[in-house]
Design a protein around this motif. Structure first.
Motif, PDB file in Angstrom:
ATOM      1  N   VAL A 163      -2.480  -4.727  -5.603  1.00  0.00           N
ATOM      2  CA  VAL A 163      -2.026  -3.354  -5.865  1.00  0.00           C
ATOM      3  C   VAL A 163      -3.080  -2.355  -5.381  1.00  0.00           C
ATOM      4  O   VAL A 163      -2.755  -1.348  -4.742  1.00  0.00           O
ATOM      5  N   THR A 164      -4.348  -2.664  -5.692  1.00  0.00           N
ATOM      6  CA  THR A 164      -5.429  -1.775  -5.255  1.00  0.00           C
ATOM      7  C   THR A 164      -5.409  -1.586  -3.742  1.00  0.00           C
ATOM      8  O   THR A 164      -5.544  -0.476  -3.235  1.00  0.00           O
ATOM      9  N   ARG A 165      -5.238  -2.702  -3.024  1.00  0.00           N
ATOM     10  CA  ARG A 165      -5.240  -2.647  -1.563  1.00  0.00           C
ATOM     11  C   ARG A 165      -4.062  -1.823  -1.064  1.00  0.00           C
ATOM     12  O   ARG A 165      -4.204  -0.981  -0.182  1.00  0.00           O
ATOM     13  N   PHE A 166      -2.900  -2.041  -1.665  1.00  0.00           N
ATOM     14  CA  PHE A 166      -1.718  -1.285  -1.251  1.00  0.00           C
ATOM     15  C   PHE A 166      -1.963   0.222  -1.390  1.00  0.00           C
ATOM     16  O   PHE A 166      -1.660   1.003  -0.487  1.00  0.00           O
ATOM     17  N   ILE A 167      -2.530   0.612  -2.504  1.00  0.00           N
ATOM     18  CA  ILE A 167      -2.751   2.051  -2.732  1.00  0.00           C
ATOM     19  C   ILE A 167      -3.765   2.598  -1.729  1.00  0.00           C
ATOM     20  O   ILE A 167      -3.591   3.676  -1.177  1.00  0.00           O
ATOM     21  N   ARG A 168      -4.799   1.824  -1.491  1.00  0.00           N
ATOM     22  CA  ARG A 168      -5.828   2.279  -0.556  1.00  0.00           C
ATOM     23  C   ARG A 168      -5.238   2.457   0.849  1.00  0.00           C
ATOM     24  O   ARG A 168      -5.502   3.434   1.533  1.00  0.00           O
ATOM     25  N   GLU A 169      -4.385   1.510   1.259  1.00  0.00           N
ATOM     26  CA  GLU A 169      -3.894   1.526   2.637  1.00  0.00           C
ATOM     27  C   GLU A 169      -2.629   2.356   2.829  1.00  0.00           C
ATOM     28  O   GLU A 169      -2.414   2.941   3.883  1.00  0.00           O
ATOM     29  N   ARG A 170      -1.791   2.409   1.820  1.00  0.00           N
ATOM     30  CA  ARG A 170      -0.470   2.996   2.034  1.00  0.00           C
ATOM     31  C   ARG A 170      -0.138   4.154   1.116  1.00  0.00           C
ATOM     32  O   ARG A 170       0.938   4.743   1.222  1.00  0.00           O
ATOM     33  N   TYR A 171      -0.991   4.472   0.154  1.00  0.00           N
ATOM     34  CA  TYR A 171      -0.522   5.392  -0.876  1.00  0.00           C
ATOM     35  C   TYR A 171      -1.601   6.366  -1.302  1.00  0.00           C
ATOM     36  O   TYR A 171      -1.865   6.541  -2.492  1.00  0.00           O
ATOM     37  N   ASP A 172      -2.247   7.008  -0.308  1.00  0.00           N
ATOM     38  CA  ASP A 172      -3.216   8.014  -0.733  1.00  0.00           C
ATOM     39  C   ASP A 172      -2.476   9.283  -1.158  1.00  0.00           C
ATOM     40  O   ASP A 172      -1.242   9.357  -1.082  1.00  0.00           O
ATOM     41  N   PHE A 173      -3.224  10.271  -1.603  1.00  0.00           N
ATOM     42  CA  PHE A 173      -2.598  11.437  -2.225  1.00  0.00           C
ATOM     43  C   PHE A 173      -1.675  12.176  -1.254  1.00  0.00           C
ATOM     44  O   PHE A 173      -0.608  12.654  -1.638  1.00  0.00           O
ATOM     45  N   ASP A 174      -2.064  12.230   0.044  1.00  0.00           N
ATOM     46  CA  ASP A 174      -1.220  12.914   1.030  1.00  0.00           C
ATOM     47  C   ASP A 174       0.054  12.126   1.314  1.00  0.00           C
ATOM     48  O   ASP A 174       1.140  12.711   1.457  1.00  0.00           O
ATOM     49  N   GLN A 175      -0.098  10.810   1.411  1.00  0.00           N
ATOM     50  CA  GLN A 175       1.100   9.986   1.638  1.00  0.00           C
ATOM     51  C   GLN A 175       2.074  10.138   0.467  1.00  0.00           C
ATOM     52  O   GLN A 175       3.292  10.227   0.643  1.00  0.00           O
ATOM     53  N   ARG A 176       1.501  10.183  -0.732  1.00  0.00           N
ATOM     54  CA  ARG A 176       2.343  10.359  -1.915  1.00  0.00           C
ATOM     55  C   ARG A 176       3.094  11.693  -1.859  1.00  0.00           C
ATOM     56  O   ARG A 176       4.289  11.756  -2.181  1.00  0.00           O
ATOM     57  N   LYS A 177       2.392  12.748  -1.414  1.00  0.00           N
ATOM     58  CA  LYS A 177       3.032  14.063  -1.296  1.00  0.00           C
ATOM     59  C   LYS A 177       4.258  14.011  -0.393  1.00  0.00           C
ATOM     60  O   LYS A 177       5.302  14.592  -0.695  1.00  0.00           O
ATOM     61  N   GLN A 178       4.097  13.319   0.757  1.00  0.00           N
ATOM     62  CA  GLN A 178       5.214  13.205   1.700  1.00  0.00           C
ATOM     63  C   GLN A 178       6.390  12.491   1.038  1.00  0.00           C
ATOM     64  O   GLN A 178       7.553  12.873   1.219  1.00  0.00           O
ATOM     65  N   ILE A 179       6.086  11.456   0.281  1.00  0.00           N
ATOM     66  CA  ILE A 179       7.156  10.688  -0.370  1.00  0.00           C
ATOM     67  C   ILE A 179       7.916  11.568  -1.364  1.00  0.00           C
ATOM     68  O   ILE A 179       9.147  11.568  -1.411  1.00  0.00           O
ATOM     69  N   ILE A 180       7.159  12.347  -2.132  1.00  0.00           N
ATOM     70  CA  ILE A 180       7.799  13.203  -3.140  1.00  0.00           C
ATOM     71  C   ILE A 180       8.704  14.248  -2.481  1.00  0.00           C
ATOM     72  O   ILE A 180       9.762  14.595  -3.003  1.00  0.00           O
ATOM     73  N   LYS A 181       8.273  14.707  -1.292  1.00  0.00           N
ATOM     74  CA  LYS A 181       9.053  15.725  -0.581  1.00  0.00           C
ATOM     75  C   LYS A 181      10.323  15.160   0.048  1.00  0.00           C
ATOM     76  O   LYS A 181      11.227  15.914   0.399  1.00  0.00           O
ATOM     77  N   SER A 182      10.378  13.844   0.220  1.00  0.00           N
ATOM     78  CA  SER A 182      11.525  13.254   0.920  1.00  0.00           C
ATOM     79  C   SER A 182      12.801  13.418   0.090  1.00  0.00           C
ATOM     80  O   SER A 182      12.742  13.708  -1.096  1.00  0.00           O
ATOM     81  N   GLU A 183      13.929  13.210   0.738  1.00  0.00           N
ATOM     82  CA  GLU A 183      15.206  13.452   0.075  1.00  0.00           C
ATOM     83  C   GLU A 183      15.405  12.523  -1.130  1.00  0.00           C
ATOM     84  O   GLU A 183      15.843  12.949  -2.195  1.00  0.00           O
ATOM     85  N   GLU A 184      15.029  11.236  -0.955  1.00  0.00           N
ATOM     86  CA  GLU A 184      15.236  10.281  -2.058  1.00  0.00           C
ATOM     87  C   GLU A 184      14.214  10.479  -3.172  1.00  0.00           C
ATOM     88  O   GLU A 184      14.428  10.057  -4.300  1.00  0.00           O
ATOM     89  N   GLY A 185      13.064  11.051  -2.815  1.00  0.00           N
ATOM     90  CA  GLY A 185      12.018  11.226  -3.825  1.00  0.00           C
ATOM     91  C   GLY A 185      11.236   9.958  -4.106  1.00  0.00           C
ATOM     92  O   GLY A 185      10.417   9.911  -5.017  1.00  0.00           O
ATOM     93  N   TYR A 186      11.509   8.915  -3.344  1.00  0.00           N
ATOM     94  CA  TYR A 186      10.688   7.706  -3.422  1.00  0.00           C
ATOM     95  C   TYR A 186      10.731   7.074  -2.040  1.00  0.00           C
ATOM     96  O   TYR A 186      11.512   7.501  -1.179  1.00  0.00           O
ATOM     97  N   SER A 187       9.900   6.064  -1.801  1.00  0.00           N
ATOM     98  CA  SER A 187       9.875   5.474  -0.476  1.00  0.00           C
ATOM     99  C   SER A 187      10.539   4.094  -0.465  1.00  0.00           C
ATOM    100  O   SER A 187      10.007   3.139  -1.027  1.00  0.00           O
ATOM    101  N   PRO A 188      11.736   3.997   0.166  1.00  0.00           N
ATOM    102  CA  PRO A 188      12.384   2.678   0.278  1.00  0.00           C
ATOM    103  C   PRO A 188      11.496   1.661   0.988  1.00  0.00           C
ATOM    104  O   PRO A 188      11.524   0.473   0.655  1.00  0.00           O
ATOM    105  N   ASP A 189      10.666   2.148   1.918  1.00  0.00           N
ATOM    106  CA  ASP A 189       9.734   1.249   2.614  1.00  0.00           C
ATOM    107  C   ASP A 189       8.739   0.629   1.639  1.00  0.00           C
ATOM    108  O   ASP A 189       8.473  -0.573   1.659  1.00  0.00           O
TER     109      ASP A 189
END
Lengths: 383, 394
Positions: free
Chosen positions: A16-42
């Motif tokens: 989980v730690t690795r996933f957050i470090r590589e795929r889920y920093d604060f900016d990436q999270r912002k983009q996800i929240i802005k998306s239409e679904e509000g979460y990332s299917p990926d």
């Protein structure tokens, strides 16, 4: 006596730690929240690949056969990344209600779909008036042939907008506030008569109000026993509050780290503000609050894991006390993080305030500190 | 992660419970524990000797020096049972403070001479640390020890010395040289209280009792063999001891015991026709404390578990000290609140029960003496400084 993680648990935590470090920093999270679904299917698909969606399910349904302790380990790390994907609504609420029920047909149909990531669920238990009383239910279901006909409305249902299916609480007998007479039904979100009004919560997660207008649900979709849904809900609540307490713990520990390192670099009056004793003592109190929270989470996990050894009342007392300690700690740690960050702590740009928002949401889930403290008192101070 | 008791653990719990119930004199304890007179000393020594004969007096010591070799679970069980029955903890000065210093830093002769008499409670020890000018800033202490031939000549004054009036020995921090850094030049000396030139003056505290003292040293001769470790290195030994002391003063078991009796009294105390224990406001205050205590029980277990893995108690002992004393004080505050007017009544020579409440006097004394808990062992403010520096790195 042993408080160490097993090798398997350590690996899970690191994934989980690795996933957050590589795929889920604060900016990436912002983009996800802005998306239409509000979460990332990926991201959700990755959760499935990494096996996180399978953790608490039995092996016979394709699950990992893990414990709530394993879930807590994942949730603590997810808290640090403020993951907005609907892990709690789908895996823990929808999924665990299924797992706890005796309805084998529904289990075989839905649990594999949750595990492979193709299906999202939600649990609609709250109504406009019900606050923390989970059996305060006006939504009615009446029998017509082989079906229930459901009418009513549920509010602030986390994950409902994207959910393929819902588990809802309905009143099948008794009065609005009765513990008996509540039944749990599973229904597809696209049933005729179901209307969903999605919106975003301040913690970045999606929720919805869902109304039911003569919605027809087969009687075979009852989870647990008719009129005895409260039992199933009461079995679910400990799992959810243990998991979200772990999430809160992860958030609090990040907030303390960020606050200490900010205080070391922020200079005022010609010195780092971390050198001021008033702030040092405040940071020490927050450090202790997090350690007390960790202890209380462990106590809750141990009590829950050994329900036979402890009396059920002792187990419940530990769980209520856990909510009390962790909610109070979360509030002070979150608020102080904003305070010590000063003006910067007030900005939307910085992650600090967002952590505070998630903590506040966690605090209210299934009852705030006062609610649980009153329950604790009822169990503890009998005369 | 688990805290399950094995069958052996359960058997051990029964053994501890039976021993406590059969051997502890509960009637005597009720009469003398609040009273810090000579009866108190003889009652405590008699009880500690029973534990000694059973081999249970020093659970924290290594087995080779007389420890029990218990697992952390067994130590936890022992403490739980002790707290459940309200049995007092062993007096710490010998068993928890100077004992560990002697077996860690002392030489063979010192170990042979002192450890057995600490274990058997034949020697009562007291702690000579604080001075009028050295409280939280302990390292500025001034009591001097000058080497003359085979003896140190000690001059100066120690203060807040608990139970010096009962003590056979005092372990002291003394200044042996005036270095630039005040932590250097401090030595750790063991002094016989019967030495000529030692005098003890009582200090009556706000609980109305005599447990604290001043200890004065006037040209006191202390043989050089009573020096622990090296001269001028005493600060290092003292710090190790302080860490033990702080970890010991979480007093979780005692707080649990005090909380249990508070609940019993609150159930019996009636206000306006209903027990105080049923009052929602009182309940909230009670559970504010009880939930913190439940967390601290696990914090202590976590610290014990990490010590069992080979870790020495570190800065977390400061944490245990702060939380433990805050909780202990909060319980004593509620107890005083509970007895209301009676808390103020000094019974003098009357039987406390004759005034109306047999627990009011204890509530007052516990509250008043309990104010010291956040001052002794390094004030809670100093503990916060320690955590800030050692843990948070600020």
């Amino acid at each position: 006596m042993n408080f160490k993680l097993s090798e398997e648990q350590t690996m899970l935590k690191e994934s989980v730690t690795r996933f957050i470090r590589e795929r889920y920093d604060f900016d990436q999270r912002k983009q996800i929240i802005k998306s239409e679904e509000g979460y990332s299917p990926d991201c959700w698909a990755t959760f499935a690949e990494l096996g996180w969606l399978s953790i608490p399910f039995a092996e016979e349904y394709g699950g990992f056969g893990g414990t709530i302790e394993d879930v807590a380990i994942v949730m603590e790390e997810m808290g640090k990344g403020m993951i907005v994907e609907p892990y709690v609504p789908t895996v823990l609420m929808f999924g665990q209600l299924l797992a706890l029920s005796q309805n084998n047909e529904l289990k075989s149909e839905y649990i594999p779909k949750i595990i492979d990531g193709s299906y999202l669920g939600a649990f609609a238990f709250l109504e406009r008036q019900s606050r923390y009383e989970i059996t305060d239910i006006r939504t009615k279901a009446t029998v017509q042939d082989d079906n229930y006909i459901v009418n009513g409305e549920k509010a602030v249902v986390y994950g409902a907008g994207n959910a393929n299916a819902l588990i809802i609480t309905v009143r099948t007998s008794g009065e609005q506030f009765d513990r008996d007479g509540v039944t749990l039904l599973l229904l597809e979100s696209d049933c005729p008569g179901v209307e969903t009004k999605p919106y975003q919560m301040m913690d970045g997660q999606m929720a919805a109000n869902v109304s039911f207008n003569n919605v027809s649900v087969p009687q075979s979709n009852v989870l647990g026993s008719v009129d005895a849904g409260a039992e199933l809900m009461e079995a679910l609540v400990p799992l959810v509050i243990l998991a979200t307490s772990a999430e809160a713990l992860g958030i609090m520990s990040v907030l303390n780290e960020l606050t200490i390192s900010y205080a070391k670099t922020r200079n005022q009056f010609g010195a780092p503000i971390s050198s001021f004793q008033a702030l040092q003592h405040r940071m020490v109190d927050n450090f202790m609050a997090v350690e007390q929270s960790r202890s209380m989470l462990y106590r809750g996990l141990c009590a829950y894991g050994e329900e036979e050894a402890e009396t059920p009342i002792e187990c419940l007392r530990s769980l209520h006390a856990m909510k009390v300690i962790i909610s109070k700690s979360a509030k002070r740690v979150g608020e102080d993080a904003v305070q010590i960050h000063g003006g910067m702590g007030m900005t939307d740009e910085l992650n600090i305030g967002h952590y505070l928002k998630r903590l506040i949401s966690i605090n209210t889930l299934f009852g705030d500190a006062d609610f649980h403290q009153k329950k604790f008192n009822e169990l503890s101070y009998k005369t | 992660m688990d805290v399950k008791f094995t069958n052996d653990d359960l058997a051990f719990r029964d053994e501890v419970r039976t021993f406590f119930e059969e051997q502890f004199d509960f009637d005597l304890a009720k009469r003398v524990l609040n009273d810090k007179s000579g009866d108190y000393k003889s009652a405590i020594v008699a009880w500690q000797k029973k534990l000694y004969e059973k081999g249970w007096i020093a659970p924290g010591w290594p087995v080779e020096y007389g420890g029990t070799g218990w697992t952390i679970t067994q130590r936890y069980i022992f403490e739980c049972e002790r707290g459940r029955l309200g049995i007092p903890d062993a007096v710490p000065f010998g068993l928890k403070m100077v004992g560990p210093v002697i077996y860690t830093f002392g030489n063979e002769q010192q170990k042979e001479k002192f450890l057995p008499r600490i274990l058997s409670s034949d020697d009562w020890w007291c702690q000579g640390y604080s001075e009028p000018g050295a409280g939280s800033d302990l390292a500025s202490l001034q009591t001097s020890a000058e080497l003359e031939g085979e003896n140190y000549i000690v001059n100066g004054q120690k203060v807040w010395t608990t139970f010096a009036q009962f003590a056979d020995w005092i372990f002291c921090l003394v200044r042996t040289s005036k270095e630039i850094r005040k932590q250097q030049g401090i030595s750790f000396l063991l002094i016989d209280m019967k030495s000529p030139g030692v005098s003890v003056k009582p200090i009556i505290t706000i609980d109305g009792k005599h447990s604290l003292n001043e200890v004065l040293f006037e040209n006191v001769k202390v043989p050089i063999e009573n020096l622990i470790g090296e001269q001028d290195k005493g600060w290092t030994y003292a710090k190790a001891l302080l860490i033990h002391e702080r970890a010991g003063i979480a007093e979780v078991a005692d707080s649990r015991s005090n909380l249990n009796s508070l609940k019993l009294h609150a159930a019996a105390e009636i206000s306006g026709g209903a027990p105080i224990l049923a009052d929602p406001v009182f309940q909230m205050r009670l559970s504010d404390v009880e939930t913190e205590l439940m967390a601290l029980e696990y914090t202590e277990l976590r610290a014990l578990a990490s010590m069992a893995e080979g870790g020495m108690p570190g800065p977390e002992s400061s944490f245990l000290k702060i939380k433990g004393t805050e909780i202990r004080q909060a319980i004593s505050e509620l107890a005083l609140q509970l007895v209301a007017y009676y808390g103020g009544a000094l019974e003098g020579n009357l039987d406390p029960g004759a005034l109306g409440h047999d627990f009011a006097s204890k509530a007052r004394v516990d509250y008043m003496y309990g104010r010291a808990a956040s001052i002794y062992g390094g004030s809670n403010e100093v503990q916060r400084n320690v955590i800030a520096k050692m843990v948070l790195g600020v």
